[in-house]
Design an enzyme around this catalytic site. Sequence first.
Site, PDB file in Angstrom:
ATOM      1  CG  HIS A 159      -4.159  -0.853  -0.778  1.00  0.00           C
ATOM      2  ND1 HIS A 159      -3.920  -0.757   0.573  1.00  0.00           N
ATOM      3  CD2 HIS A 159      -4.684  -2.097  -0.973  1.00  0.00           C
ATOM      4  CE1 HIS A 159      -4.284  -1.873   1.169  1.00  0.00           C
ATOM      5  NE2 HIS A 159      -4.747  -2.706   0.246  1.00  0.00           N
ATOM      6  CB  SER A 201      -0.955  -0.029   1.199  1.00  0.00           C
ATOM      7  OG  SER A 201      -1.870   1.046   1.145  1.00  0.00           O
ATOM      8  CB  THR A 202       1.256   4.120   2.313  1.00  0.00           C
ATOM      9  OG1 THR A 202      -0.149   4.202   2.518  1.00  0.00           O
ATOM     10  CG2 THR A 202       1.848   5.516   2.238  1.00  0.00           C
TER      11      THR A 202
END
Length: 373
Positions: free
Chosen positions: A211, A185-186
């Site tokens: 994501h 994700s991040t």
Amino acid sequence: MNRKIRVIVVDDSALVRSLLAEIINRQHDMECIGTANDPLVAREMIREKNPDVITLDIEMPKMDGIDFLGRIMRLRPMPVLMISTLTERGAEVTMRALELGAVDFVSKPRVGVANGLTQLSNEIVEKIRIAATAHVHRMVKPAAAAAAPAGTDAAGAPAAAKPPVSSATLLGRVSTEKLIAIGASTGGTEAIKEVLTQMPADAPAIVITQHMPPGFTTSFAARLNSLCQITVKEATHGERILPGHAYIAPGGKQFAISRSGANYVAVVDEQAPPVNRHKPSVEVLFKSVAQFAGRNAFGVMLTGMGADGAVAMREMKDAGSYNYVQDEASCIVFGMPREAIAHGAADEVLPLTQIAHALLGKLRASPDVRHRI
């Protein structure tokens, strides 16, 4: 512990600056300490006020946001949240911003900006909170080579076509069942690039959930494809998952695998609901890998906020997979790796730069592999 997150908003639109400042100041744990209409004003404001987070527009006068971001990350690295317009060019430039060190981005609406930003307020403030905790690093290598558009080499010349992967060069009959599953994700776009660029052309098939919203995964896949020996593409429903290829979950759709006889097949579902608030979700992909690949799978959990995929990664391990988790020191955000470790899903916890090497070493040592990578 109770100090508010101090944010500077940089955008050439007075309306956007006002809206973002209002959204930020409504939060109990953050405050907008200044706004700037161009990077030159922002530079002085940053020196004076030393913010925790900057929100940065891409297209601005005097110096565009990408140039300004590059200077920030070389000279005074700090968490930056990009505000980008959802267009094809906007997606490509946003990928460039993430390469330069931006923590994350928010897609600014092209029309109806006031209503659009209001609707995005929860996403904006959540990403500011994440950015405030992120580990950012000084950019030490020149970015020129990384800026070549997809389909070209670093010098801008057309990239040579990738030769097809012959079955004679693969890891043998059994190796076609091997599968690598990656979740992130991040901070994950650069972490995924670090792993994939080390993969040889005859690596096992790789399935990836990062994501990312619709409109950005196409540029992300194309960018990786221009840099990697393997072929990287967005996954499409029903296609066979082949060795020497990496498949990116399309933004806004759930991505899983299934089987058709001895072959892995991509399952892409636009109608499926979000899982753990995400679509695509790492949980969805990893659960399917546990079910259909089992002991033939290798799991990789990279940087990201939250817990998406941790439970399913443990299911992968219980089904016989061997799992790698990125360590805290090399993560932008340690949330997803931390949760995977807490669930007992990790076989090895490694710095990002060591994961691909360890994975390839494990593949080479596998007793059921008759050919070498």
